[in-house]
Design an enzyme around this catalytic site. Structure first.
Site, PDB file in Angstrom:
ATOM      1  N   THR A  67     -25.987 -32.694  36.404  1.00 26.04           N
ATOM      2  CA  THR A  67     -25.856 -31.398  35.728  1.00 26.04           C
ATOM      3  C   THR A  67     -24.385 -31.099  35.488  1.00 26.04           C
ATOM      4  O   THR A  67     -23.565 -31.267  36.394  1.00 26.04           O
ATOM      5  CB  THR A  67     -26.431 -30.225  36.556  1.00 26.04           C
ATOM      6  OG1 THR A  67     -25.778 -29.009  36.170  1.00 26.04           O
ATOM      7  CG2 THR A  67     -26.215 -30.383  38.049  1.00 26.04           C
TER       8      THR A  67
ATOM      9  N   ASP B 290     -23.540 -28.145  35.011  1.00 22.99           N
ATOM     10  CA  ASP B 290     -23.389 -26.806  35.600  1.00 22.99           C
ATOM     11  C   ASP B 290     -23.030 -26.854  37.082  1.00 22.99           C
ATOM     12  O   ASP B 290     -22.588 -25.856  37.637  1.00 22.99           O
ATOM     13  CB  ASP B 290     -24.688 -26.011  35.443  1.00 22.99           C
ATOM     14  CG  ASP B 290     -24.976 -25.631  34.003  1.00 22.99           C
ATOM     15  OD1 ASP B 290     -24.140 -25.922  33.134  1.00 22.99           O
ATOM     16  OD2 ASP B 290     -26.043 -25.050  33.747  1.00 22.99           O
TER      17      ASP B 290
ATOM     18  N   GLY C 163     -23.270 -22.592  31.679  1.00 23.83           N
ATOM     19  CA  GLY C 163     -23.486 -22.104  33.041  1.00 23.83           C
ATOM     20  C   GLY C 163     -24.579 -21.059  32.979  1.00 23.83           C
ATOM     21  O   GLY C 163     -24.308 -19.873  32.849  1.00 23.83           O
ATOM     22  N   ARG C 164     -25.809 -21.570  32.980  1.00 19.01           N
ATOM     23  CA  ARG C 164     -26.965 -20.686  32.806  1.00 19.01           C
ATOM     24  C   ARG C 164     -27.122 -19.738  34.001  1.00 19.01           C
ATOM     25  O   ARG C 164     -27.269 -18.539  33.848  1.00 19.01           O
ATOM     26  CB  ARG C 164     -28.210 -21.563  32.642  1.00 19.01           C
ATOM     27  CG  ARG C 164     -29.523 -20.873  32.765  1.00 19.01           C
ATOM     28  CD  ARG C 164     -30.646 -21.785  32.374  1.00 19.01           C
ATOM     29  NE  ARG C 164     -30.723 -21.883  30.938  1.00 19.01           N
ATOM     30  CZ  ARG C 164     -31.359 -21.003  30.158  1.00 19.01           C
ATOM     31  NH1 ARG C 164     -31.979 -19.988  30.673  1.00 19.01           N
ATOM     32  NH2 ARG C 164     -31.375 -21.153  28.854  1.00 19.01           N
TER      33      ARG C 164
ATOM     34  N   GLU D 226     -21.993 -18.445  29.972  1.00 19.51           N
ATOM     35  CA  GLU D 226     -23.053 -17.963  29.074  1.00 19.51           C
ATOM     36  C   GLU D 226     -24.059 -17.062  29.810  1.00 19.51           C
ATOM     37  O   GLU D 226     -24.682 -16.194  29.216  1.00 19.51           O
ATOM     38  CB  GLU D 226     -23.792 -19.142  28.445  1.00 19.51           C
ATOM     39  CG  GLU D 226     -24.447 -20.010  29.501  1.00 19.51           C
ATOM     40  CD  GLU D 226     -25.151 -21.242  28.978  1.00 19.51           C
ATOM     41  OE1 GLU D 226     -25.205 -21.455  27.764  1.00 19.51           O
ATOM     42  OE2 GLU D 226     -25.651 -22.008  29.827  1.00 19.51           O
TER      43      GLU D 226
HETATM   44  O1  F6P Z   1     -28.555 -27.149  32.062  1.00 19.05           O
HETATM   45  C1  F6P Z   1     -27.307 -27.364  31.560  1.00 19.05           C
HETATM   46  C2  F6P Z   1     -27.018 -26.590  30.354  1.00 19.05           C
HETATM   47  O2  F6P Z   1     -25.791 -27.078  30.015  1.00 19.05           O
HETATM   48  C3  F6P Z   1     -27.007 -25.044  30.510  1.00 19.05           C
HETATM   49  O3  F6P Z   1     -25.787 -24.542  30.942  1.00 19.05           O
HETATM   50  C4  F6P Z   1     -27.343 -24.581  29.112  1.00 19.05           C
HETATM   51  O4  F6P Z   1     -27.907 -23.300  29.115  1.00 19.05           O
HETATM   52  C5  F6P Z   1     -28.319 -25.609  28.683  1.00 19.05           C
HETATM   53  O5  F6P Z   1     -27.921 -26.824  29.301  1.00 19.05           O
HETATM   54  C6  F6P Z   1     -28.417 -25.769  27.181  1.00 19.05           C
HETATM   55  O6  F6P Z   1     -29.092 -26.931  26.886  1.00 19.05           O
HETATM   56  P1  F6P Z   1     -29.965 -27.259  25.593  1.00 19.05           P
HETATM   57  O7  F6P Z   1     -29.293 -26.631  24.427  1.00 19.05           O
HETATM   58  O8  F6P Z   1     -29.980 -28.749  25.565  1.00 19.05           O
HETATM   59  O9  F6P Z   1     -31.307 -26.679  25.858  1.00 19.05           O
END
Ligand code: F6P
Length: 342
Positions: A126, A128, A171-172, A222
């Site tokens: 990850t 993140d 960074g969800r 984010e």
């Molecule tokens: O899980 C990692 C991540 O980078 C998150 O921070 C982000 O919200 C997500 O992936 C976005 O991924 P995708 O656009 O591939 O769904």
């Protein structure tokens, strides 16, 4: 043994280095054979398999993305999904064990499958850095380097125009990328999901920077929420797991800063640039060590285990422990950074 590899979930720099290291370690030191499942669990469920020989992993350490492809397929879904079907599929393919390389969702699925007796070991991935049980996940260092470079670049244009720059990073649920890149780039404010802040706080930092004649730089994850917000900002619909696709909080904050302080402000969202391209040397080393350790776990029949780094050592932890809770930024780490804000 005949070992199947899969990469699942959002991609991440270093996935190919894991694939290369596992294949080389298995072939050179154990006489193993490898296959790759295409597009994560989908390839396993639908028997979409490619052979993985030594030749196929040549020079892969430095290559971003994943040669196996990735998806967010749930292995329990569909007519061929579920533990019983997958057990039969592995038997039919002559695969003795699976190395699943993925984030929280992938590892949760792997844990459920091993509870049903399937031979799977996990490798955390990850950008993140939100998986517990391991100090760091590969991909994180690369994302931090990219975000830090962006801050350095934004600074020079910000200073030229005396503007405020807001950089939005991924960074969800956790703010590790924002915290590390913000510290490295000398940001004047850092906003992360686990620490709610008000616009008054943010504008206070901006005004103090401007009083010194400097151009303010703020980094925001984010998933950050202002104290006036209930949920992270999302206006892009849902992802494959029905989670809101995040992004756009940087624009909101930049507009509010400009409105309240009169300082001209711009926002930049780094988005998937943070996940693309070659991994840093540090991520290649970590990914290589984890890939090799995963093969050792397979030979130790450590089903349901995940390889991890603790300090300088590679260790093995139960996947269940790693997915029990997210690795969030401790309050003390944020407070340490905050001492230099403004
Ligand atoms: O899980 C990692 C991540 O980078 C998150 O921070 C982000 O919200 C997500 O992936 C976005 O991924 P995708 O656009 O591939 O769904």
């Amino acid at each position: 043994m005949r070992i199947g590899l899969l990469t699942s979930g959002g991609d991440c720099p270093g996935l190919n280095a894991v694939i290369r290291a596992s294949v080389l370690e298995g072939i050179i030191n154990h006489g193993d054979e490898f296959v790759g499942f295409r597009d994560g669990w989908r390839g396993l469920v639908e028997q979409d398999v490619i052979p993985l020989g030594r030749h196929d992993v040549r020079g892969l350490s430095r290559q971003g993305g994943t040669i196996l492809g990735s998806s967010r397929t749930n292995p329990f879904d569909g007519p061929h999904g579920g533990a019983a079907n997958i057990r039969n599929t592995l038997k039919r393919l002559g695969v003795d064990a699976v190395i699943a390389i993925g984030g929280e969702g992938t590892l949760t699925a792997a844990s459920r499958l091993t509870d049903k007796g399937l031979p799977i070991v996990g490798v955390p991935k990850t950008i993140d850095n939100d998986i517990s049980g391991t100090d760091y996940s590969f991909g994180f260092d690369t994302a931090v380097e990219i975000a830090t470079d962006a801050i350095d670049r934004l600074r020079t244009t910000a200073e030229s125009h005396k503007r405020c720059m807001v950089l939005e990073v991924m960074g969800r649920h956790v703010g590790w990328i924002a915290l590390y890149s913000g510290i490295a780039g000398g940001a004047h404010g850092i906003l992360i999901p686990s620490q709610q802040r008000s616009l008054d706080d943010v504008c206070g930092w901006v005004e103090s920077v401007r009083r010194r004649g400097r151009a303010p730089v703020v980094v925001v994850s984010e998933g950050f929420t202002l104290d006036s917000m209930e949920e992270p900002h999302s206006h892009k619909g849902l992802d494959a797991f029905d989670r809101p696709r995040l992004g756009g909080i940087g624009d909101i904050i930049a507009a509010q800063i400009e409105r309240r302080t009169g300082v001209e402000s711009r926002a930049v969202a780094l988005g998937h640039l943070q996940r693309g391209g070659a991994p840093t040397a540090r991520d290649r080393v970590l990914a290589t060590r984890l890939g090799m350790a995963a093969v050792a776990n397979v030979h130790a029949r450590g089903w349901g285990s995940m390889v991890a780094v603790r300090g300088l050592d590679i260790v093995s932890v139960p996947i269940a422990e790693a997915i029990a809770e997210l690795q969030r930024v401790p309050a003390a780490r944020y407070e340490e950074a905050e001492r230099l804000f403004g």
